[in-house]
Scaffold this motif. Structure first.
Motif, short mmCIF file in Angstrom:
data_model
loop_
_atom_site.label_atom_id
_atom_site.label_comp_id
_atom_site.label_asym_id
_atom_site.label_seq_id
_atom_site.Cartn_x
_atom_site.Cartn_y
_atom_site.Cartn_z
N ASN A 4 0.81 -1.22 0.00
CA ASN A 4 0.00 0.00 0.00
C ASN A 4 0.84 1.27 0.00
O ASN A 4 0.42 2.30 -0.48
CB ASN A 4 -0.91 0.04 1.24
N TYR A 184 8.10 -1.25 -9.69
CA TYR A 184 6.81 -0.72 -9.23
C TYR A 184 6.94 0.59 -8.45
O TYR A 184 5.95 1.10 -7.95
CB TYR A 184 6.03 -1.77 -8.40
N ILE A 265 0.13 -0.41 -16.02
CA ILE A 265 -0.53 0.27 -14.89
C ILE A 265 -0.46 1.79 -15.08
O ILE A 265 -1.45 2.51 -14.91
CB ILE A 265 0.13 -0.13 -13.56
N ARG A 299 -1.26 -9.50 -8.45
CA ARG A 299 -2.56 -9.46 -7.76
C ARG A 299 -2.38 -9.79 -6.27
O ARG A 299 -2.99 -9.15 -5.40
CB ARG A 299 -3.52 -10.47 -8.39
N GLY A 302 -1.38 -6.95 -4.32
CA GLY A 302 -2.29 -5.79 -4.39
C GLY A 302 -1.88 -4.75 -5.40
O GLY A 302 -2.40 -3.63 -5.42
N ILE A 303 -0.94 -5.12 -6.29
CA ILE A 303 -0.46 -4.16 -7.30
C ILE A 303 -1.40 -4.18 -8.51
O ILE A 303 -1.42 -3.26 -9.32
CB ILE A 303 1.00 -4.50 -7.68
N LEU A 304 -2.18 -5.23 -8.64
CA LEU A 304 -3.30 -5.27 -9.59
C LEU A 304 -4.56 -5.59 -8.79
O LEU A 304 -4.50 -6.21 -7.74
CB LEU A 304 -3.08 -6.35 -10.65
N ILE A 308 -5.66 -0.12 -5.88
CA ILE A 308 -4.20 -0.30 -5.97
C ILE A 308 -3.47 0.80 -5.20
O ILE A 308 -3.78 1.98 -5.34
CB ILE A 308 -3.76 -0.30 -7.45
N ASP A 314 -8.40 1.17 -9.82
CA ASP A 314 -8.59 -0.27 -10.07
C ASP A 314 -8.05 -0.63 -11.45
O ASP A 314 -8.25 0.11 -12.42
CB ASP A 314 -10.08 -0.66 -10.04
N ASP A 316 -7.22 -4.53 -13.65
CA ASP A 316 -6.78 -5.92 -13.75
C ASP A 316 -6.39 -6.19 -15.20
O ASP A 316 -6.87 -5.53 -16.13
CB ASP A 316 -7.85 -6.90 -13.29
#
Length: 572
Positions: A4, A184, A265, A299, A302-304, A308, A314, A316
């Motif tokens: 997060n 990321y 993303i 996923r 929680g990166i997808l 996010i 959001d 996916d």
């Protein structure tokens, strides 16, 4: 673990880096087996299994086995990298089980390097540091100075790695490896600190042009999609690499899948998309497997998914496996394929950014384009603009193959000459022959003779000569090959891969192939050469899609530069 905060990424990074350190007791050595498709095809799986069995049989616990993707120089596979605590890494080439046994007994266990099997001292990710320190890293003991340092080998030294920044350094099956290389961080910045306009401005200012072939400004494509009025938008990664001799995208997907996910993303945040597809051909099974694993891990972190980085954003992404039709690399055909329809192209008005998949605004970027995004967001557009030519910024990845000594994937600043790639990076051709031409850009590209090898690899200079850079295929052709036969090879491909929707694409390519067959079989005449040229011009002007319009390029370019070979072939 759900990521997060930026501190979550930093914690994973620090923990992973700590775990990878070698020491004198618990982890004294690491052997990395490079397991891209090229390595596996050359026998890397046997090498890996043999190594695993050896450590198991001998109850060795303090030697780590690691796998990564290709390090670029595919023709030297299978490759392994041996690291011992406090010593320089050694890359070994053409490794098989017998050589591995020798390397294991001599180098890994006793520290005695086998120079005759070695390709280089050092690792590619350390190349810049080695250059800055005169070919040496202070913490690493030089074990055999008769072996060239990696910075001394033109194949590696002449490259500039942005897209391929992580090759050979990370295990593509481990998201933690990617995060340890600042993975990321750019997505976090884009999602939590930047709005859509700021992201698009940064990409626009960088000068990044789409690497799929057309060279359209990426930021402008994103701007169009961001302004489209729709609650539902899509982002697609075009991984349908179909050119003969092209394997740049496969190499990136197999080595660094998270760099593509991160680029998607950021692109999705910029345009307002909440759903993404990676359209990857089913003939790339390893890439598909690695991508699905990477998506699953993203996923889980929680990166997808929903919310996010705790930001209410959001997204996916899923992998869509294409059936391997060349035409599905064309944007509108690709969209039809994802919709479950036959993969035929359509006219590009409206553009996908206005009306794309399921009639919603859609951004389609290719693999290489997306892999450039996170470095731009992290380092800024000014940094990116310092690399490349006046009109085209950054680097370009080429797969170099054909009649050269070093076959593989290379990343060079845009504007590098063809000569530098062929003579220095590819190390020339086999003894007793010379390179007379290069086919650039796959079947849609063109054939350029040796007297133009000083030309810069850039969109406009190549277009002025009647060829295109395309997605990055480069095939070297030596003086023992016929230019007419080369044109026939590519036309055979184009005729076979024509979707059949438009008459010029369907019948035009077939008729051109018939004429080329007649000439190559020694049954052609001067009128056939003239007819071939006329037909090529007609198809170029009248075919429906970009693939059809560029299909005659190999014929037109060989007629332009090797007309004498056609005339010789039809001489009575």
């Amino acid at each position: 673990m759900i990521v997060n905060k930026i501190s979550d990424l930093e914690s994973i990074k620090n923990k992973t880096l700590e775990m990878t350190k070698l020491d004198s007791v618990k982890k004294t050595a690491r052997i990395t087996v490079h397991m891209g498709t090229c390595g596996i095809a050359s026998g890397a799986k046997d090498v890996l299994n043999s190594l695993k069995n050896k450590l198991k049989d001998e109850h060795i616990k303090n030697i780590e086995i690691k796998t990564t993707g290709c390090i670029g120089i595919c023709s030297k596979e299978p490759l392994i990298t041996v690291e011992r605590f406090g010593e320089e890494p050694i890359i070994y080439e053409y490794v098989n089980v017998e050589k591995l046994n020798e390397i294991y007994d001599s180098h890994i266990k006793k520290g005695n390097v086998i120079a005759k099997y070695a390709l280089a001292r050092g690792k590619e990710v350390e190349l810049e540091e080695r250059v800055d320190n005169n070919g040496h890293i202070e913490s690493q003991k030089i074990v055999d100075s008769s072996i060239k340092g990696i910075e001394e080998i033109p194949f590696f030294r002449k490259q500039k790695r942005i897209v391929m920044r992580n090759r050979g350094a990370i295990d593509p099956y481990k998201i933690t490896d990617y995060i340890s290389r600042d993975g990321y961080m750019a997505a976090y910045k884009a999602v939590t600190e930047l709005d859509s306009q700021k992201i698009i401005e940064e990409v626009l200012d960088s000068g990044l042009r789409g690497r799929g072939g057309a060279g359209f400004p990426t930021g402008l494509k994103w701007k169009f999609a961001s302004k489209a009025d729709s609650k539902e938008k899509y982002i697609i990664c075009n991984a349908d690499e179909g050119d003969p001799g092209a394997f740049m995208d496969r190499s990136v997907l197999e080595s660094d899948p998270h760099s593509i996910i991160e680029g998607m993303i950021i692109a999705a945040k910029a345009v307002g998309a909440t759903k993404g597809f990676i359209y990857c051909r089913a003939e790339y099974p390893l890439a598909v497997e690695i991508l699905n694993k990477a998506l699953s891990q993203a996923r889980a972190y929680g990166i997808l998914g929903k919310n996010i980085f705790d930001s209410n954003f959001d997204l996916d992404i899923e992998v869509y496996e294409g059936a391997g039709a060349f035409v599905c690399g064309e944007e509108t055909a690709l969209i039809h394929s994802i919709e479950g329809k036959r993969g035929n192209p359509r006219l590009k008005i409206p553009y996908p950014a206005q009306k794309g998949v399921f009639s919603k605004p859609t951004v389609i970027n290719n693999v290489e384009t997306l892999a450039n995004i996170s470095p731009i967001i992290l380092n800024g557009s000014d940094w990116f603009r310092q690399i490349g030519s006046e009109k085209s910024k950054g680097t370009k990845v080429f797969s170099i193959t054909g009649d050269i000594n070093n076959v593989g994937c290379v990343e060079i600043p845009i504007g590098t000459s063809i000569k530098t790639v062929l003579d220095d990076i590819a190390d020339g051709t086999q003894q007793g022959s010379t390179i007379k031409a290069v086919q650039l850009g796959g079947p849609s590209g063109g054939c350029l003779p040796a007297n133009y090898f000083d030309t810069q690899l850039d969109y406009e200079p190549l277009q002025e000569l009647g060829v295109i850079m395309g997605s990055g295929g480069m095939i070297a052709i030596n003086d023992k090959k016929s230019a007419v036969d080369i044109a026939r090879f590519f036309m055979n491909f184009c005729a076979d891969e024509s979707c059949g929707k438009c008459l010029p694409g369907r019948e035009g390519t077939r008729q051109m192939l018939n004429i080329l067959n007649k000439i190559c079989d020694g049954k052609g005449n001067k009128e056939d050469v003239a007819k071939l040229e006329d037909l090529a011009q007609v198809v170029k002007k009248t075919a429906l899609c970009g693939l059809g319009k560029t299909a005659p390029n190999p014929i037109l370019s060989t007629l332009k530069y090797f007309k004498n070979e056609y005339e010789e072939a039809v001489k009575e």
